[in-house]
Design a protein around this motif. Structure first.
Motif, PDB file in Angstrom:
ATOM      1  N   THR A  84       0.847  -1.190   0.000  1.00  0.00           N
ATOM      2  CA  THR A  84       0.000   0.000   0.000  1.00  0.00           C
ATOM      3  C   THR A  84       0.886   1.245   0.000  1.00  0.00           C
ATOM      4  OG1 THR A  84      -0.080   0.044   2.413  1.00  0.00           O
ATOM      5  CG2 THR A  84      -1.798  -1.216   1.274  1.00  0.00           C
ATOM      6  N   ALA A  85       0.264   2.397  -0.080  1.00  0.00           N
ATOM      7  CA  ALA A  85       1.023   3.651  -0.104  1.00  0.00           C
ATOM      8  C   ALA A  85       1.871   3.823   1.149  1.00  0.00           C
ATOM      9  CB  ALA A  85       0.063   4.835  -0.259  1.00  0.00           C
ATOM     10  N   ASP A  86       1.395   3.270   2.285  1.00  0.00           N
ATOM     11  CA  ASP A  86       2.180   3.366   3.522  1.00  0.00           C
ATOM     12  C   ASP A  86       3.029   2.114   3.748  1.00  0.00           C
ATOM     13  OD1 ASP A  86       0.118   1.646   4.028  1.00  0.00           O
ATOM     14  OD2 ASP A  86      -0.514   2.596   5.905  1.00  0.00           O
ATOM     15  N   LYS A  87       3.254   1.359   2.655  1.00  0.00           N
ATOM     16  CA  LYS A  87       4.178   0.214   2.621  1.00  0.00           C
ATOM     17  C   LYS A  87       3.732  -0.970   3.470  1.00  0.00           C
ATOM     18  CE  LYS A  87       8.280   2.871   1.360  1.00  0.00           C
ATOM     19  NZ  LYS A  87       9.712   3.138   1.640  1.00  0.00           N
ATOM     20  N   LYS A  88       2.437  -1.160   3.557  1.00  0.00           N
ATOM     21  CA  LYS A  88       1.914  -2.341   4.236  1.00  0.00           C
ATOM     22  C   LYS A  88       1.784  -3.471   3.215  1.00  0.00           C
ATOM     23  CE  LYS A  88      -1.862  -3.928   7.217  1.00  0.00           C
ATOM     24  NZ  LYS A  88      -0.957  -4.249   8.347  1.00  0.00           N
ATOM     25  N   ALA A  89       2.276  -4.643   3.555  1.00  0.00           N
ATOM     26  CA  ALA A  89       2.275  -5.774   2.620  1.00  0.00           C
ATOM     27  C   ALA A  89       0.882  -6.373   2.477  1.00  0.00           C
ATOM     28  CB  ALA A  89       3.251  -6.836   3.105  1.00  0.00           C
ATOM     29  N   VAL A  90       0.411  -6.463   1.231  1.00  0.00           N
ATOM     30  CA  VAL A  90      -0.906  -7.035   0.936  1.00  0.00           C
ATOM     31  C   VAL A  90      -0.804  -7.965  -0.263  1.00  0.00           C
ATOM     32  CG1 VAL A  90      -2.187  -5.073   1.868  1.00  0.00           C
ATOM     33  CG2 VAL A  90      -1.518  -5.093  -0.558  1.00  0.00           C
ATOM     34  N   LEU A  91      -1.861  -8.744  -0.457  1.00  0.00           N
ATOM     35  CA  LEU A  91      -1.924  -9.648  -1.595  1.00  0.00           C
ATOM     36  C   LEU A  91      -2.661  -8.945  -2.727  1.00  0.00           C
ATOM     37  CD1 LEU A  91      -1.078 -11.574   0.626  1.00  0.00           C
ATOM     38  CD2 LEU A  91      -2.699 -13.257  -0.267  1.00  0.00           C
ATOM     39  N   SER A  92      -1.917  -8.547  -3.765  1.00  0.00           N
ATOM     40  CA  SER A  92      -2.526  -7.817  -4.874  1.00  0.00           C
ATOM     41  C   SER A  92      -1.603  -7.869  -6.083  1.00  0.00           C
ATOM     42  CB  SER A  92      -2.784  -6.365  -4.478  1.00  0.00           C
ATOM     43  OG  SER A  92      -3.374  -5.641  -5.548  1.00  0.00           O
ATOM     44  N   HIS A  93      -2.182  -8.138  -7.246  1.00  0.00           N
ATOM     45  CA  HIS A  93      -1.392  -8.144  -8.477  1.00  0.00           C
ATOM     46  C   HIS A  93      -1.094  -6.718  -8.929  1.00  0.00           C
ATOM     47  CE1 HIS A  93      -0.494  -8.474 -12.790  1.00  0.00           C
ATOM     48  NE2 HIS A  93      -0.116  -9.708 -12.531  1.00  0.00           N
ATOM     49  N   ASP A  94      -2.108  -5.859  -8.831  1.00  0.00           N
ATOM     50  CA  ASP A  94      -1.965  -4.465  -9.246  1.00  0.00           C
ATOM     51  C   ASP A  94      -1.878  -3.573  -8.010  1.00  0.00           C
ATOM     52  OD1 ASP A  94      -2.255  -5.216 -12.012  1.00  0.00           O
ATOM     53  OD2 ASP A  94      -4.387  -5.468 -11.609  1.00  0.00           O
ATOM     54  N   ASP A  95      -1.796  -2.266  -8.245  1.00  0.00           N
ATOM     55  CA  ASP A  95      -1.715  -1.339  -7.121  1.00  0.00           C
ATOM     56  C   ASP A  95      -2.910  -1.539  -6.193  1.00  0.00           C
ATOM     57  OD1 ASP A  95       0.597  -0.246  -8.120  1.00  0.00           O
ATOM     58  OD2 ASP A  95      -0.412   1.427  -9.121  1.00  0.00           O
ATOM     59  N   PRO A  96      -2.669  -1.698  -4.889  1.00  0.00           N
ATOM     60  CA  PRO A  96      -3.764  -1.933  -3.937  1.00  0.00           C
ATOM     61  C   PRO A  96      -4.790  -0.802  -3.949  1.00  0.00           C
ATOM     62  CG  PRO A  96      -1.632  -2.400  -2.944  1.00  0.00           C
ATOM     63  CD  PRO A  96      -1.345  -1.735  -4.251  1.00  0.00           C
ATOM     64  N   LYS A  97      -6.048  -1.207  -3.874  1.00  0.00           N
ATOM     65  CA  LYS A  97      -7.137  -0.225  -3.870  1.00  0.00           C
ATOM     66  C   LYS A  97      -7.835  -0.163  -2.525  1.00  0.00           C
ATOM     67  CE  LYS A  97      -6.823   0.789  -8.302  1.00  0.00           C
ATOM     68  NZ  LYS A  97      -5.628  -0.030  -8.643  1.00  0.00           N
ATOM     69  N   GLY A  98      -7.427  -1.042  -1.602  1.00  0.00           N
ATOM     70  CA  GLY A  98      -8.094  -1.113  -0.302  1.00  0.00           C
ATOM     71  C   GLY A  98      -8.922  -2.376  -0.199  1.00  0.00           C
ATOM     72  N   GLY A  99      -8.908  -3.012   0.961  1.00  0.00           N
ATOM     73  CA  GLY A  99      -9.707  -4.215   1.179  1.00  0.00           C
ATOM     74  C   GLY A  99      -8.988  -5.507   0.839  1.00  0.00           C
ATOM     75  N   GLU A 100      -7.716  -5.413   0.442  1.00  0.00           N
ATOM     76  CA  GLU A 100      -6.975  -6.623   0.093  1.00  0.00           C
ATOM     77  C   GLU A 100      -6.654  -7.450   1.347  1.00  0.00           C
ATOM     78  OE1 GLU A 100      -6.191  -3.676  -3.132  1.00  0.00           O
ATOM     79  OE2 GLU A 100      -6.028  -3.603  -0.943  1.00  0.00           O
ATOM     80  N   VAL A 101      -6.451  -8.738   1.128  1.00  0.00           N
ATOM     81  CA  VAL A 101      -5.949  -9.615   2.190  1.00  0.00           C
ATOM     82  C   VAL A 101      -4.534  -9.159   2.530  1.00  0.00           C
ATOM     83  CG1 VAL A 101      -5.241 -11.978   2.750  1.00  0.00           C
ATOM     84  CG2 VAL A 101      -7.356 -11.575   1.450  1.00  0.00           C
ATOM     85  N   THR A 102      -4.221  -9.028   3.803  1.00  0.00           N
ATOM     86  CA  THR A 102      -2.877  -8.632   4.179  1.00  0.00           C
ATOM     87  C   THR A 102      -1.944  -9.841   4.134  1.00  0.00           C
ATOM     88  OG1 THR A 102      -3.148  -9.055   6.553  1.00  0.00           O
ATOM     89  CG2 THR A 102      -3.804  -6.878   5.728  1.00  0.00           C
ATOM     90  N   LEU A 103      -0.658  -9.570   3.983  1.00  0.00           N
ATOM     91  CA  LEU A 103       0.309 -10.661   3.980  1.00  0.00           C
ATOM     92  C   LEU A 103       0.293 -11.387   5.320  1.00  0.00           C
ATOM     93  CD1 LEU A 103       2.582 -12.133   2.429  1.00  0.00           C
ATOM     94  CD2 LEU A 103       4.191 -10.538   3.491  1.00  0.00           C
ATOM     95  N   GLU A 104       0.080 -10.643   6.399  1.00  0.00           N
ATOM     96  CA  GLU A 104       0.028 -11.298   7.716  1.00  0.00           C
ATOM     97  C   GLU A 104      -1.142 -12.279   7.783  1.00  0.00           C
ATOM     98  OE1 GLU A 104       0.602 -10.534  12.431  1.00  0.00           O
ATOM     99  OE2 GLU A 104       0.333  -8.779  11.127  1.00  0.00           O
ATOM    100  N   GLN A 105      -2.285 -11.917   7.227  1.00  0.00           N
ATOM    101  CA  GLN A 105      -3.419 -12.849   7.205  1.00  0.00           C
ATOM    102  C   GLN A 105      -3.075 -14.103   6.401  1.00  0.00           C
ATOM    103  OE1 GLN A 105      -6.242  -9.938   5.601  1.00  0.00           O
ATOM    104  NE2 GLN A 105      -7.509 -10.143   7.446  1.00  0.00           N
ATOM    105  N   ALA A 106      -2.389 -13.905   5.284  1.00  0.00           N
ATOM    106  CA  ALA A 106      -2.010 -15.045   4.447  1.00  0.00           C
ATOM    107  C   ALA A 106      -1.019 -15.945   5.173  1.00  0.00           C
ATOM    108  CB  ALA A 106      -1.417 -14.545   3.137  1.00  0.00           C
ATOM    109  N   PHE A 107      -0.023 -15.349   5.819  1.00  0.00           N
ATOM    110  CA  PHE A 107       0.975 -16.136   6.544  1.00  0.00           C
ATOM    111  C   PHE A 107       0.338 -16.857   7.738  1.00  0.00           C
ATOM    112  CE2 PHE A 107       5.225 -13.925   5.253  1.00  0.00           C
ATOM    113  CZ  PHE A 107       5.117 -14.507   3.994  1.00  0.00           C
ATOM    114  N   LYS A 108      -0.607 -16.199   8.388  1.00  0.00           N
ATOM    115  CA  LYS A 108      -1.298 -16.851   9.508  1.00  0.00           C
ATOM    116  C   LYS A 108      -2.059 -18.080   9.015  1.00  0.00           C
ATOM    117  CE  LYS A 108      -4.493 -15.990  13.326  1.00  0.00           C
ATOM    118  NZ  LYS A 108      -5.377 -14.998  14.003  1.00  0.00           N
TER     119      LYS A 108
END
Length: 260
Positions: A84-108
């Protein structure tokens, strides 16, 4: 014969020629398919297949996709990494738009499985340090690796994620995929980069590439084979990993060829 009749005859002849050559092409391809399907050469020890994000009609970069891949017997699931713009890791092919699964959720979710690994396909390198920290938090460092890494990304990976293994993504010239000199240069490039192997498109795959990389002690990962023809053809090349949106299908195809 009138002019109109001559034109009609010519059109019919051209159509018959087209049918002949088209039929020949598909017949030849079908014969190759039968040969690929009949090939029961044992796959490399440790062979894996990766469930591409969105596998088996699930939503891409979703927790559901991870679960479905595991249910289909894949030892590795793939998802896209972005920030994201504030460098939070998310699961997204394109630029994040909000509401994406976070990498922490995926790793959990990943940590809920005893051995399931993850191919983290890097679309953005803005904060790879967070990836490594989250992997440590969920005890996943030995179960994840990066793909999507190009030569220009290697320095960033080494600096920010030194404990995460990575494949080097290479766009291979299909016209040279049997050229020994060209292949040797690919092997050197990948080896010098510090990558564990090469990750590349199925359309450029060849036995010569696979053999050269194996001879150099490097792994070969091929993406993305979904059709029966593509899966059997790539299997015949004996790579170390195949990424597919149909892990359910690939599981059936390799059940008698995997060395655990």
């Amino acid at each position: 014969m009138t002019k109109k009749q001559k034109i009609t005859t010519a059109v019919i002849c051209l159509a018959l020629v087209a049918v002949f050559f088209t039929g020949g092409y598909f017949y030849g391809k079908y014969q190759k398919f039968l040969d690929y399907r009949a090939d029961k050469t044992p796959l490399p020890t440790g062979f894996t297949y990766t469930a591409h994000t969105g596998c088996v009609d699930t939503e891409e970069n979703s927790l559901e996709s991870i679960v479905k891949g595991a249910e289909c017997g894949a030892k590795i699931v793939e998802f896209d990494l972005n920030f994201t713009a504030d460098k939070k890791a998310v699961l997204s092919h394109d630029d994040p738009k909000g509401g994406e699964v976070t990498l922490e959720q995926a790793f959990k979710k990943l940590s809920e499985y005893e051995t399931l690994g993850a191919n983290v396909d890097v679309k953005n390198t803005a904060n790879l340090a967070e990836v490594q920290e989250l992997a440590k938090k969920y005890d996943l460092l030995d179960r994840i690796f990066y793909t999507g890494i190009k030569l220009e990304d290697v320095e960033t990976v080494r600096r920010d994620s030194p404990y995460v293994k990575y494949f080097l993504n290479v766009e291979i010239q299909k016209s040279k995929n049997t050229d020994s000199e060209y292949i040797d240069s690919l092997v050197k490039t990948v080896s010098d980069s510090g990558a564990i192997g090469i990750n590349f498109n199925k359309n450029s795959a060849s036995k010569e590439i696979v053999k050269a990389f194996h001879d150099a002690g490097l792994l070969v990962s091929v993406w993305t084979a979904d059709s029966d023809y593509d899966i059997y053809r790539i299997l015949s090349l004996l790579p170390d990993n195949i990424t597919t949106r149909r892990p359910d299908k690939l599981k059936r195809f390799v059940s008698d060829r995997i060395s655990e």
